[in-house]
Design an enzyme around this catalytic site. Structure first.
Site, PDB file in Angstrom:
ATOM      1  N   ASP A 163       0.867  -1.168   0.000  1.00  0.00           N
ATOM      2  CA  ASP A 163       0.000   0.000   0.000  1.00  0.00           C
ATOM      3  C   ASP A 163       0.909   1.224   0.000  1.00  0.00           C
ATOM      4  O   ASP A 163       1.771   1.360   0.873  1.00  0.00           O
ATOM      5  CB  ASP A 163      -0.885  -0.022   1.245  1.00  0.00           C
ATOM      6  CG  ASP A 163      -1.770   1.209   1.328  1.00  0.00           C
ATOM      7  OD1 ASP A 163      -2.433   1.528   0.339  1.00  0.00           O
ATOM      8  OD2 ASP A 163      -1.770   1.851   2.394  1.00  0.00           O
ATOM      9  N   ASP A 172      -2.383   0.018   6.157  1.00  0.00           N
ATOM     10  CA  ASP A 172      -2.575   0.700   7.433  1.00  0.00           C
ATOM     11  C   ASP A 172      -3.981   1.262   7.616  1.00  0.00           C
ATOM     12  O   ASP A 172      -4.317   1.748   8.688  1.00  0.00           O
ATOM     13  CB  ASP A 172      -1.558   1.836   7.596  1.00  0.00           C
ATOM     14  CG  ASP A 172      -1.743   2.940   6.553  1.00  0.00           C
ATOM     15  OD1 ASP A 172      -2.476   2.704   5.572  1.00  0.00           O
ATOM     16  OD2 ASP A 172      -1.156   4.018   6.725  1.00  0.00           O
ATOM     17  N   ASP A 220      -7.668  -1.204   3.463  1.00  0.00           N
ATOM     18  CA  ASP A 220      -6.751  -2.320   3.217  1.00  0.00           C
ATOM     19  C   ASP A 220      -7.210  -3.606   3.894  1.00  0.00           C
ATOM     20  O   ASP A 220      -6.626  -4.673   3.647  1.00  0.00           O
ATOM     21  CB  ASP A 220      -5.346  -1.973   3.740  1.00  0.00           C
ATOM     22  CG  ASP A 220      -4.772  -0.737   3.091  1.00  0.00           C
ATOM     23  OD1 ASP A 220      -4.907  -0.608   1.865  1.00  0.00           O
ATOM     24  OD2 ASP A 220      -4.209   0.112   3.812  1.00  0.00           O
TER      25      ASP A 220
END
Length: 820
Positions: free
Chosen positions: A293, A560, A564
């Site tokens: 990410d 985070d 996600d």
């Protein structure tokens, strides 16, 4: 509202109406002791102890000393790990803002009680069943229902614990706690999701399952043969049977695996990494594809507004800009740079609108923080209603009385039907690594979160990510290890590509806009060909992980945020940042406590260390198991007496297996690993096991037909078996470094020294000249046989890698079936 008083809180705690977590992150001390003592093999060892004590062969009960030492070591190591992990877990403990006695407090979710008033915002995981009193939110209940759709919740609606807030904020009243709601299941459900496939665990379980099935019937048949057919005494029959069964039990293998994984988690704890699933260390070491990410992983998760521009149809890039450095007097200097008085007024109006938007939007993310820092909140417009940010919508905004609707978001989502001129204008900046947000306006006062009619772009905000200092080195490490890296983001793919290139990602120019992916086939092709993905929705992140897994990849995912969570849950190994949302931390296998992406190589290396060391150790344990099974069968069908006593097997196990493997497991072996655990274990164990069996069978035939002495049989078999085991250690742990030489040759000295000093205790006697010659010949040539068989097997293995099954030969076909 003032919330509960301290007296009311204490009353509810006394009544048990508290949100206590019944599924802690680590096992209790009672569970650790029970699971290390109440095992199948420990029970079997206890039965064997009773049998040898029953026939008064007390010296042969010494094997229980090793079992007790193994058990105590396992308990001590796990308790140490528990203390370490519990301390780290406090740092990632879920917190909730609660109103009590008129003041807001930040407390652990486990301290909530019935009727508490709590405040939830974007990114929070709902800690208990609650009812909304004020405000509105959108929640994702995928952890509970499996459905990923965001659900709007308004005053009077209930929220279930375990769901997480994707947008908005609300004040809620706790209506259920503890076992009456989902709160006590959050951790256990998360753990279920995290119990992904582990080849190490599956392989060890397969070995133990086979041994568990054959060990009892073989022991019973051996006792029957010696007592009823050969006519040995009850004592000799029991002692020989116990020796055979002890040889089959890999008593230290489970302990060694547990200790190795536990020590690995403790080492990672020193690197500020919390391991929430022990076997994920091994899984990450096998990962061949890592999905990153962008925000919070490659970048620091912080952003800065570099520039603000008016937008007018037909303008060129770079015109009508204002300097937005927070340290300068942006308001006055930028206006002087405007090309006309009309533009000055437009810029002033845009700043005025943004200041009011910042006062009514309470989104908690890096972009919002950057905008809030650039445009200090100011409230002088009358709000009709706010539109909080949603990771699905990709925009936020507000409706002001007599002003219409103002929205902030990406051009593709504010203008889904396309605005070619605007998109082209944005792409010129995106190619330089800027994230572009659009301020758009419509005179229509929309009554929902949907896009209003007549929406037009007003201005652009050029925002940059701050790349983590450690990101380039970490990306270079994974590239050097052959791990395919995929950078996934909700931002413009061109922008993400530029940032990824700055961070050192190879093939960063192979990017795709996820909004163009509409079918599973396109997704399969995209994940195979591209390295950077932009405009990705939470559902698409999950689909990408699934597509990679369908292509036989072992996938790790970092993240985070709440967007996600779906992908983290699906990945083979998930890594969350401690600075991220509660939802991400609860579902992750590993939490980076300082949100330091640079810790990833340490996790991979620890996993490799664990797997490589356990693989070698498992080979040594399996040698003893294989030759004990083979010798039992030979004794049942051809022999008169099993050639070992329990105390003799204890000496061999301690000096050739238990002690050296435990010491060698401490080595830092960071070699790359593959998906061939069982195959390598068998390749290492089979040559020595067969050679030892052949040597012992030869000695058995000679003793039975020439010397007729059980003492001589035991003595010759112990010497030859110990010597061959040392040869096997040298083969399995080749190439030998100084540390390995000291351990192996040291154990060889201890073994033969013990055999001499403890001769009487071990029931060892002298050998006649002919037997001495036979033992000498076997000890001379058996290491050569081990090397020859090992070489033959490895050639068959290499052939099986290069050729089809029809061409790989007998050994290649066999190894392929072993791996399957």
């Amino acid at each position: 509202m003032t919330g509960l008083t301290n007296e009311q809180v204490q009353e509810r705690i006394a009544e048990g109406k508290v949100n206590a977590n019944e599924n802690p992150n680590t096992r209790t001390y009672k569970q650790i002791i029970r699971e290390n003592t109440l095992t199948f093999f420990n029970f079997l060892n206890l039965v064997l102890l009773v049998l040898v004590l029953f026939v008064r062969s007390y010296k042969n009960s010494m094997f229980m000393g090793i079992i007790l030492i193994n058990t105590v070591i396992g308990i001590i190591q796990e308790v140490r790990a528990k203390k370490t992990i519990d301390k780290l877990a406090i740092l990632t403990e879920s917190k909730t803002v609660v109103l009590r006695e008129g003041k807001k407090w930040n407390i652990s979710t486990e301290k909530l009680v019935i009727d508490d008033l709590i405040f939830l915002k974007t990114g929070d995981q709902v800690p208990a069943d609650v009812k909304i009193l004020e405000g509105s939110v959108e929640v994702n209940e995928s952890l509970l229902t499996g459905e990923s759709d965001n659900l709007a919740k308004n005053p009077g609606d209930e929220l279930f614990s375990g769901s997480f807030v994707t947008s908005g904020e609300a004040c809620c009243q706790v209506i259920h706690v503890g076992k009456d709601n989902y709160a006590s299941q959050i951790t256990s459900e998360a753990k279920e999701f995290k119990r992904h496939n582990s080849e190490l665990r599956n392989s060890l379980n397969a070995i133990l399952k086979v041994i568990s099935i054959i060990i009892v019937p073989l022991g019973a048949m051996l006792f029957y043969k010696q007592y009823y057919i050969v006519g040995d005494t009850l004592k000799d029959s029991v002692v020989n049977m116990v020796a055979a069964v002890l040889g089959m039990i890999p008593e230290g293998l489970v302990l060694l695996t547990s200790v190795a994984l536990t020590l690995g988690s403790m080492v990672l704890a020193t690197k500020k990494t919390l391991v929430q699933e022990l076997y994920c260390i091994e899984t990450l070491a096998r990962v061949d594809t890592l999905c990153l990410d962008k925000t919070g992983t490659i970048t620091e998760g912080t952003m800065k507004v570099e520039d603000v521009q008016l937008y007018e149809s037909g303008q060129d890039s770079g015109e009508k800009t204002i300097d937005t450095d927070a340290e300068t007097e942006a308001g006055s200097d930028s206006m002087e740079d405007a090309t006309s008085e009309a533009d000055k007024k437009k810029l002033q109006e845009m700043e005025h609108i943004m200041e009011n938007l910042m006062s009514v939007l309470h989104d908690q993310n890096a972009t919002a923080d950057a905008l809030r820092k650039r445009f200090p909140a100011k409230s002088d417009l009358k709000l009709v209603h706010a539109i909080p940010f949603s990771s699905d919508r990709k925009y936020s905004g507000a409706v002001f009385e007599e002003k219409g609707t103002y929205l902030i978001g990406a051009a593709q989502f504010l203008f889904p039907e396309g605005n070619e001129e605007l998109l082209a204008h944005c792409s010129t900046y995106a190619e330089e690594g800027f994230r572009i947000l659009i301020l758009a306006h419509s005179d229509e006062e929309t009554e929902s979160t949907k896009l209003p009619a007549g929406l037009e772009p007003v201005g652009l905000f050029l925002i940059t990510d701050v790349i983590r200092e450690e990101a380039p080195d970490t990306l270079a490490f994974f590239d050097s290890q052959g791990v395919d890296l995929k950078v996934i983001s909700g931002d413009d793919p061109v922008t993400v590509s530029a940032i990824a290139k700055k961070a050192g990602l190879k093939n960063a120019d192979h990017y795709i806009d996820a909004t163009t992916i509409t079918t599973p086939e396109e997704m399969q092709r995209a994940v195979a060909e591209c390295s950077v993905f932009g405009r990705v929705t939470p559902q698409q992140k999950k689909q990408m992980v699934q597509a990679l897994q369908a292509q036989k990849h072992t996938v790790a995912m970092t993240g985070d945020g709440v967007n996600d969570v779906l992908a983290l849950k699906e990945a083979d190994c998930s890594i969350a940042m401690a600075a991220g949302s509660d939802a991400a931390k609860n579902i992750a296998n590993v939490v980076l406590l300082d949100s330091n992406f640079g810790a990833m190589p340490h996790i991979v290396n620890q996993g490799r260390r664990v797997v490589n060391n356990i693989r070698s150790a498992a080979s040594m344990f399996l040698i003893k198991t294989i030759f004990s099974v083979l010798l039992s069968l030979i004794t049942i069908f051809f022999g008169d007496a099993y050639p070992f006593e329990p105390i003799q097997m204890s000496l061999i196990s301690a000096c050739a297996v238990g002690i050296p493997t435990f010491l060698l497991t401490q080595e830092n072996n960071y070699d790359k690993i593959d998906h061939t655990f069982l195959r390598h274990v068998f390749m290492n164990a089979f040559p020595a096991a067969v050679t030892i069996t052949g040597c012992v069978f030869t000695i058995m035939l000679v003793c039975q037909n020439v010397y007729h002495s059980n003492t001589m049989l035991n003595t010759a078999c112990v010497l030859v078996t110990g010597w061959n085991y040392m040869a096997a250690l040298r083969t399995v742990y080749s190439p030998l470094n100084t540390y390995r030489k000291v351990i192996i040759y040291g154990m060889q000295f201890v073994f033969f020294g013990g055999a001499v000093i403890l001769q009487n205790l071990l029931t060892l006697g002298s050998l006649e000249f002919g037997m001495i010659i036979l033992v000498f010949l076997l000890m001379t040539f058996s290491p050569v046989v081990i090397e020859a068989i090992t070489s033959w097997i490895r050639k068959g293995y290499e052939k099986s890698l290069d050729k089809d099954e029809e061409d790989m030969g007998v050994i290649g076909k066999f190894l392929k079936r072993v791996q399957k």
